[in-house]
Design an enzyme around this catalytic site. Structure first.
Site, PDB file in Angstrom:
ATOM      1  N   GLN A 113      -3.454  -9.075   8.550  1.00 50.10           N
ATOM      2  CA  GLN A 113      -2.936  -7.845   7.942  1.00 50.10           C
ATOM      3  C   GLN A 113      -4.006  -6.757   8.010  1.00 50.10           C
ATOM      4  O   GLN A 113      -5.113  -6.916   7.485  1.00 50.10           O
ATOM      5  CB  GLN A 113      -2.516  -8.042   6.488  1.00 50.10           C
ATOM      6  CG  GLN A 113      -1.762  -6.790   6.008  1.00 50.10           C
ATOM      7  CD  GLN A 113      -1.402  -6.773   4.549  1.00 50.10           C
ATOM      8  OE1 GLN A 113      -2.269  -6.922   3.705  1.00 50.10           O
ATOM      9  NE2 GLN A 113      -0.134  -6.585   4.247  1.00 50.10           N
ATOM     10  N   TYR A 194      -1.594   1.470  -0.382  1.00 51.05           N
ATOM     11  CA  TYR A 194      -2.731   1.655   0.511  1.00 51.05           C
ATOM     12  C   TYR A 194      -2.490   2.827   1.477  1.00 51.05           C
ATOM     13  O   TYR A 194      -1.484   3.524   1.366  1.00 51.05           O
ATOM     14  CB  TYR A 194      -3.079   0.321   1.196  1.00 51.05           C
ATOM     15  CG  TYR A 194      -3.540  -0.655   0.134  1.00 51.05           C
ATOM     16  CD1 TYR A 194      -4.817  -0.563  -0.395  1.00 51.05           C
ATOM     17  CD2 TYR A 194      -2.670  -1.579  -0.424  1.00 51.05           C
ATOM     18  CE1 TYR A 194      -5.234  -1.396  -1.425  1.00 51.05           C
ATOM     19  CE2 TYR A 194      -3.074  -2.416  -1.464  1.00 51.05           C
ATOM     20  CZ  TYR A 194      -4.360  -2.311  -1.953  1.00 51.05           C
ATOM     21  OH  TYR A 194      -4.766  -3.116  -2.984  1.00 51.05           O
ATOM     22  N   ARG A 241       4.509  -3.698   7.214  1.00 48.04           N
ATOM     23  CA  ARG A 241       4.964  -3.981   5.845  1.00 48.04           C
ATOM     24  C   ARG A 241       5.201  -2.676   5.088  1.00 48.04           C
ATOM     25  O   ARG A 241       4.358  -1.775   5.121  1.00 48.04           O
ATOM     26  CB  ARG A 241       3.921  -4.814   5.092  1.00 48.04           C
ATOM     27  CG  ARG A 241       4.409  -5.161   3.686  1.00 48.04           C
ATOM     28  CD  ARG A 241       3.540  -6.168   2.971  1.00 48.04           C
ATOM     29  NE  ARG A 241       4.421  -6.923   2.087  1.00 48.04           N
ATOM     30  CZ  ARG A 241       4.024  -7.692   1.092  1.00 48.04           C
ATOM     31  NH1 ARG A 241       2.741  -7.848   0.861  1.00 48.04           N
ATOM     32  NH2 ARG A 241       4.896  -8.337   0.339  1.00 48.04           N
ATOM     33  N   ARG A 328       2.641 -15.490  -4.698  1.00 51.97           N
ATOM     34  CA  ARG A 328       1.948 -16.295  -5.716  1.00 51.97           C
ATOM     35  C   ARG A 328       2.261 -17.785  -5.682  1.00 51.97           C
ATOM     36  O   ARG A 328       1.354 -18.600  -5.928  1.00 51.97           O
ATOM     37  CB  ARG A 328       2.205 -15.688  -7.104  1.00 51.97           C
ATOM     38  CG  ARG A 328       1.407 -14.406  -7.302  1.00 51.97           C
ATOM     39  CD  ARG A 328       1.969 -13.566  -8.400  1.00 51.97           C
ATOM     40  NE  ARG A 328       3.322 -13.110  -8.060  1.00 51.97           N
ATOM     41  CZ  ARG A 328       4.106 -12.428  -8.869  1.00 51.97           C
ATOM     42  NH1 ARG A 328       3.689 -12.127 -10.073  1.00 51.97           N
ATOM     43  NH2 ARG A 328       5.305 -12.037  -8.472  1.00 51.97           N
TER      44      ARG A 328
HETATM   45  C1  LIG Z   1      -3.778 -12.049  -5.706  1.00 51.94           C
HETATM   46  C2  LIG Z   1      -2.849 -11.203  -4.896  1.00 51.94           C
HETATM   47  C3  LIG Z   1      -3.359 -10.495  -3.827  1.00 51.94           C
HETATM   48  C4  LIG Z   1      -2.504  -9.722  -3.021  1.00 51.94           C
HETATM   49  N1  LIG Z   1      -3.018  -9.085  -1.914  1.00 51.94           N
HETATM   50  C5  LIG Z   1      -2.184  -8.452  -1.053  1.00 51.94           C
HETATM   51  C6  LIG Z   1      -2.673  -7.945   0.189  1.00 51.94           C
HETATM   52  O1  LIG Z   1      -3.858  -8.068   0.544  1.00 51.94           O
HETATM   53  N2  LIG Z   1      -1.778  -7.341   0.996  1.00 51.94           N
HETATM   54  C7  LIG Z   1      -0.453  -7.198   0.659  1.00 51.94           C
HETATM   55  O2  LIG Z   1       0.328  -6.640   1.424  1.00 51.94           O
HETATM   56  N3  LIG Z   1       0.030  -7.682  -0.508  1.00 51.94           N
HETATM   57  C8  LIG Z   1      -0.791  -8.325  -1.350  1.00 51.94           C
HETATM   58  N4  LIG Z   1      -0.283  -8.895  -2.491  1.00 51.94           N
HETATM   59  C9  LIG Z   1       1.170  -8.835  -2.761  1.00 51.94           C
HETATM   60  C10 LIG Z   1       1.875 -10.097  -2.241  1.00 51.94           C
HETATM   61  O3  LIG Z   1       1.856 -10.143  -0.831  1.00 51.94           O
HETATM   62  C11 LIG Z   1       3.330 -10.173  -2.724  1.00 51.94           C
HETATM   63  O4  LIG Z   1       4.047  -9.078  -2.216  1.00 51.94           O
HETATM   64  C12 LIG Z   1       3.466 -10.182  -4.241  1.00 51.94           C
HETATM   65  O5  LIG Z   1       2.633 -11.174  -4.798  1.00 51.94           O
HETATM   66  C13 LIG Z   1       4.923 -10.420  -4.687  1.00 51.94           C
HETATM   67  O6  LIG Z   1       5.409 -11.616  -4.124  1.00 51.94           O
HETATM   68  P1  LIG Z   1       5.448 -12.989  -4.972  1.00 51.94           P
HETATM   69  O7  LIG Z   1       6.345 -12.719  -6.145  1.00 51.94           O
HETATM   70  O8  LIG Z   1       6.014 -14.000  -4.033  1.00 51.94           O
HETATM   71  O9  LIG Z   1       4.065 -13.275  -5.405  1.00 51.94           O
HETATM   72  C14 LIG Z   1      -1.122  -9.638  -3.327  1.00 51.94           C
HETATM   73  C15 LIG Z   1      -0.628 -10.344  -4.427  1.00 51.94           C
HETATM   74  C16 LIG Z   1      -1.468 -11.123  -5.200  1.00 51.94           C
HETATM   75  C17 LIG Z   1      -0.879 -11.901  -6.335  1.00 51.94           C
END
Ligand SMILES: Cc1cc2nc3c(=O)[nH]c(=O)nc-3n(C[C@H](O)[C@H](O)[C@H](O)COP(=O)(O)O)c2cc1C
Length: 387
Positions: A113, A194, A241, A328
């Site tokens: 990414q 971002y 994305r 997560r």
């Molecule tokens: C610890 C953490 C770090 C994340 N870092 C990024 C990232 O570097 N790039 C990104 O596009 N989304 C990032 N996200 C968002 C996740 O990709 C995802 O969209 C978000 O957790 C919701 O999905 P989930 O409910 O399945 O966790 C991050 C989320 C968490 C929890």
């Protein structure tokens, strides 16, 4: 409460499971429809080099059809934290090879990414203490994490049009470096507050030049960045994305629909590997954009609907997405797909303390379901023996 549909899903035989069918991602074969969502976990070293721990972490999760790596800045000015891995120097490129190698050795696929922090950067986190840059001089709210604790955000420097063009074009070289590091492709991060998102959103883009103003100007940076990467490594290896309407990091988008519809129309002729869309109650992006995107769509349920075995399955089974990204749950279940195949529940998501941190704890020590079963058996055998 568990719904009838969810119960039916849970009982579905593994081979019929909607998430367990293979998928051809523009020539990259995926073993299943589960994408491990990009997650920044801050386990690189202070030189921005990926570490052996990261190879272990990603290798453990290679059961996903596709892994999207944590955000990696396409150039050093886009870093948001010193412990975030880079992809600039020969050493950083080399350090990724054991990571991508571990995923490939386990039969998985991994895209890098490319995430430029824009206004989310901070002098304390940028090499040489430079200023963060953004479409306009509008500071993010809240506090910024640095190695010395939390700091106030700074007002970013507005990019000139020439600098914006150069930054967008820089995605070409970053994409080439990603392939040299062994990645199968790149995802350009246009979501979650971002830089690319900052250009798309009217709250952070106050420009009146060709990178701002009406919709055609606001989508320009995203389109140029994607085109640059696609020209460099082939559109079939590039995803984008987006998270329309997402208010994370103080983002404000008055009317996302015309912006994202125009963005998709501009990108459609390229033949990208995929579009990765995060849903949002303020703008139901999946419902609106799915009919407008003929290519592969990876969906994320967004923050308002927890990603569970049931919600992830429903997203693909309903046809609202071809692939589902799981965030997560992958922190706490290295074996999300293997659990689906075995009909075993996912371990629940625990607190935010697990999100970042350092070292192996909460990173590579989360057990697989077969290890949990073995542990339970040995405990009950021991208890029986003691009775
Ligand atoms: C610890 C953490 C770090 C994340 N870092 C990024 C990232 O570097 N790039 C990104 O596009 N989304 C990032 N996200 C968002 C996740 O990709 C995802 O969209 C978000 O957790 C919701 O999905 P989930 O409910 O399945 O966790 C991050 C989320 C968490 C929890």
């Amino acid at each position: 409460m568990e719904t009838t549909k969810a119960r039916a899903t849970a009982r579905t035989a593994p081979t019929d499971h909607p998430l367990l069918t293979p998928y051809d991602l523009s020539g990259t074969p995926l073993a299943n429809r589960v994408v491990m969502a990009p997650m920044t976990r801050l386990r690189a070293d202070l030189d921005g080099a990926a570490t052996p721990l990261m190879a272990e972490y990603y290798g453990q999760r290679a059961g996903a059809g596709l892994i999207v790596s944590e955000g990696i800045a396409p150039d050093p000015g886009g870093r948001i934290h010193p412990l975030q891995p880079g992809l600039d120097t020969p050493g950083q490129i080399e350090a990724w090879r054991p990571v991508t190698g571990a995923v490939h050795a386990a039969g998985g696929r991994i895209f890098a990414q490319l995430m430029h922090g824009g206004r989310n950067g901070h002098p304390a986190n940028l090499p040489g203490g430079g200023s963060p840059v953004a479409p306009s001089a509008v500071a993010a709210p809240g506090r910024v994490h640095t190695l010395d604790g939390k700091a106030d955000p700074v007002v970013p420097r507005a990019l000139s049009a020439r600098e914006a063009r150069a930054l967008a074009e820089g995605h070409a070289e970053a994409a080439r470096r990603a392939l040299r590091a062994g990645f199968d492709g790149v995802e350009i991060h246009g979501a979650n507050s971002y830089l690319v998102h900052q250009f798309l959103a009217d709250g952070t883009n106050l420009r009146t030049d060709r990178y701002g103003g009406p919709v055609a100007g606001r989508i320009r940076f995203a389109v140029e960045a994607v085109e640059a990467a696609a020209d460099a490594i082939g559109a079939h290896r590039v995803g984008l994305r987006v998270s329309p309407g997402n208010r994370e990091g103080g983002m404000a988008e008055r009317d996302p629909a015309p912006v994202y519809r125009a963005l998709l129309a501009a990108l459609a002729p390229l033949g990208l590997a995929y579009l990765h869309v995060t849903d949002d109650p303020r703008y139901p992006a999946l419902d609106d954009l799915r009919p407008r995107w003929a290519g592969t769509l990876a969906g994320n349920t967004g923050e308002h609907v927890e990603t569970t075995r049931e919600s992830a399955t429903a997203l693909v089974a309903s046809g609202r997405a071809d692939l589902v990204s799981v965030g997560r749950p992958y922190i706490f279940n290295p074996d999300v797909v293997e659990r689906l195949a075995a009909g075993v529940a996912w371990a629940p998501i625990r607190g935010k303390d697990y999100h970042y941190g350092s070292g192996p704890h909460g990173y590579v020590d989360l057990p697989r379901h077969d290890a949990v079963a073995t542990l339970r058996t040995s405990v009950s055998t021991r208890e029986n023996a003691e009775e």
